[in-house]
Motif scaffolding. Structure first.
Motif, short mmCIF file in Angstrom:
data_model
loop_
_atom_site.label_atom_id
_atom_site.label_comp_id
_atom_site.label_asym_id
_atom_site.label_seq_id
_atom_site.Cartn_x
_atom_site.Cartn_y
_atom_site.Cartn_z
N UNK A 103 9.34 8.12 -6.09
CA UNK A 103 9.68 6.87 -6.76
C UNK A 103 10.42 5.92 -5.83
N UNK A 104 10.80 6.39 -4.65
CA UNK A 104 11.40 5.51 -3.65
C UNK A 104 10.41 4.44 -3.21
N UNK A 105 9.14 4.62 -3.56
CA UNK A 105 8.11 3.64 -3.26
C UNK A 105 8.35 2.30 -3.94
N UNK A 106 9.25 2.27 -4.91
CA UNK A 106 9.61 1.02 -5.57
C UNK A 106 10.29 0.08 -4.57
N UNK A 159 0.83 -1.21 0.00
CA UNK A 159 0.00 0.00 0.00
C UNK A 159 0.86 1.25 0.00
N UNK A 160 1.87 1.29 0.87
CA UNK A 160 2.75 2.47 0.94
C UNK A 160 3.52 2.67 -0.36
N UNK A 161 4.04 1.57 -0.91
CA UNK A 161 4.81 1.66 -2.15
C UNK A 161 3.96 2.14 -3.32
N UNK A 162 2.77 1.57 -3.46
CA UNK A 162 1.89 1.99 -4.56
C UNK A 162 1.43 3.44 -4.39
N UNK A 163 1.16 3.84 -3.14
CA UNK A 163 0.75 5.22 -2.88
C UNK A 163 1.86 6.20 -3.25
N UNK A 164 3.09 5.90 -2.85
CA UNK A 164 4.21 6.79 -3.18
C UNK A 164 4.44 6.85 -4.69
N UNK A 165 4.37 5.71 -5.36
CA UNK A 165 4.57 5.69 -6.81
C UNK A 165 3.46 6.47 -7.51
N UNK A 204 4.00 9.70 -9.76
CA UNK A 204 3.60 9.67 -11.17
C UNK A 204 2.68 10.84 -11.52
N UNK A 205 1.89 11.29 -10.57
CA UNK A 205 1.00 12.42 -10.83
C UNK A 205 1.67 13.76 -10.56
N UNK A 206 2.89 13.72 -10.06
CA UNK A 206 3.62 14.96 -9.79
C UNK A 206 3.24 15.63 -8.48
N UNK A 207 2.49 14.97 -7.65
CA UNK A 207 2.03 15.55 -6.40
C UNK A 207 3.16 15.75 -5.41
N UNK A 208 4.05 14.78 -5.29
CA UNK A 208 5.12 14.89 -4.29
C UNK A 208 6.51 14.98 -4.89
N UNK A 209 6.62 15.02 -6.19
CA UNK A 209 7.92 15.16 -6.82
C UNK A 209 8.58 13.82 -7.11
#
Length: 63
Positions: free
Chosen positions: A34-37, A15-21, A25-30
């Motif tokens: 992508x560290x969510x990988x 859940x955390x990884x997909x949320x961060x990605x 991807x939408x540019x919300x957090x910069x």
């Protein structure tokens, strides 16, 4: 490489990884989102190198 991540830990990492990605991807957090990988991959492998280093284990089964 034996499993050291339990099911609740895996779900949280996915859940955390997909949320961060998704946020990256939408540019919300910069770009750093992508560290969510990392948590996503560790969840899919059921193995965390940091857990191995520190001797942690959240799974009940051992290989």
């Amino acid at each position: 490489m034996s499993k050291n991540i339990g099911s609740i830990d895996r779900i949280a990492r996915i859940i955390a990884g997909l949320a961060l990605i998704a946020l990256a991807a939408t540019g919300t957090i910069g770009w750093w989102g992508w560290i969510g990988v990392v948590p996503l991959l560790t969840a899919l492998l059921s193995w965390c190198p940091a857990y191995t280093l520190f001797g942690f284990k959240t799974c009940k089964l051992s290989d």
